[in-house]
Design an enzyme around this catalytic site. Structure first.
Site, PDB file in Angstrom:
ATOM      1  CE  LYS A   1      -4.004  -2.120   2.127  1.00 62.97           C
ATOM      2  NZ  LYS A   1      -4.873  -2.026   3.611  1.00 62.97           N
TER       3      LYS A   1
ATOM      4  CB  ALA B   1      -1.803   0.716   8.667  1.00 60.95           C
ATOM      5  CG  ASP B   2      -3.770  -4.866   5.448  1.00 61.83           C
ATOM      6  OD1 ASP B   2      -4.511  -4.565   4.660  1.00 61.83           O
ATOM      7  OD2 ASP B   2      -3.899  -6.151   6.071  1.00 61.83           O
ATOM      8  CB  THR B   3      -5.609  -4.422  10.844  1.00 63.93           C
ATOM      9  OG1 THR B   3      -5.084  -3.017  11.226  1.00 63.93           O
ATOM     10  CG2 THR B   3      -6.212  -5.336  11.993  1.00 63.93           C
TER      11      THR B   3
ATOM     12  N   GLY C   1       0.307  -4.409  10.162  1.00 65.26           N
ATOM     13  CA  GLY C   1       1.682  -3.917   9.734  1.00 65.26           C
ATOM     14  C   GLY C   1       1.546  -2.358   9.320  1.00 65.26           C
TER      15      GLY C   1
END
Length: 191
Positions: free
Chosen positions: A55, A69-71, A106
Site C-alpha cells: 500500500k 497500514a493493514d490489519t 503492519g
C-alpha cells in the site's frame, strides 16, 4: 522547518480518527486498491506486513511521506479477513467465541527518498463465550461490515473482550506508538 506532505494510504475512517486523537492530520488521503488475497501458506503476520508495504509503494506521490497500514486477525494460522456477508461474519464470531486470537497490524512509512520503514505489531485478544443472542444482536447492528475478523473493538464488540494484551489502538487498526516512532524517526514529528 518545512515538512513533506503526509499522505495516508487508507480509506479507513478509524485510522483517520486515531491519528486525529494524537494531533496528526494527513495532508491527503489516498486509498489503494490491492488484491488482499493471502499467498499460499502465508501467515497472518506475513500478510499484514506485506500488504502495508504494498500500500505504501502503490501511492504515486514523489517527495511525500506515505503512511500505510493493514490489519489482519488470525486464529492460529487461519486468517480472518473482512467478512463478505452476514453468514461469514457469524462463522468468524463463532470461531472467536471463548478463545484467544491475534490482531496483526503492519505499518509502513515510505519516505521522500523512497525508502520504507516498517513495524509489525501483534496484540492478543480473548473473547468471552458468546451466546447465540449476542452473536445475532451483533450481526443485526451491522458493525461487523468492513472489519477484519468481523468485529470492531471500538464499538459494541468491546463488551465481548475479556482480555487484551498489547496495543488497543492496534486492534482498532493503527498502533499509535509505533506509528509515531516511524514519523519521529524520519524527522516529521519532533520528540
Amino acid at each position: 522547518m518545512d515538512h513533506p506532505l503526509l499522505i495516508l494510504a487508507s480509506a479507513s475512517p478509524r485510522r483517520l480518527e486515531l491519528l486525529a486523537r494524537i494531533g496528526i492530520v494527513p495532508d491527503r488521503v489516498a486509498p489503494t486498491e490491492l488484491d488482499e488475497t493471502p499467498g499460499r501458506k502465508e501467515l497472518p503476520r506475513q500478510l499484514a506486513a506485506r500488504l502495508a508495504r504494498l500500500k505504501a509503494e502503490a501511492v504515486d506521490a514523489p517527495g511525500a511521506l506515505v503512511l500505510a497500514a493493514d490489519t489482519v486477525v488470525g486464529v492460529g494460522r487461519r486468517i480472518l479477513g473482512k467478512p463478505t456477508d452476514r453468514e461469514e461474519a457469524r462463522r468468524f464470531l463463532e470461531l472467536l467465541s471463548g478463545r484467544r486470537h491475534r490482531v496483526h497490524t503492519g505499518v509502513a512509512l515510505r519516505r521522500p527518498d523512497g525508502s520504507i520503514g516498517t513495524r509489525l505489531v501483534v496484540s492478543v485478544v480473548a473473547f468471552q463465550r458468546l451466546t447465540s443472542q449476542q452473536v445475532e444482536a451483533y450481526l443485526e447492528s451491522g458493525e461487523w461490515q468492513g472489519k477484519a475478523g468481523g468485529y470492531a473493538i471500538q464499538g459494541r464488540a468491546e463488551t465481548f473482550v475479556r482480555f487484551l494484551s498489547g496495543s488497543h489502538s492496534n486492534v482498532v487498526g493503527l498502533p499509535l506508538f509505533e506509528t509515531t516512532q516511524l514519523l519521529r524517526g524520519c524527522g516529521w514529528l519532533r520528540p
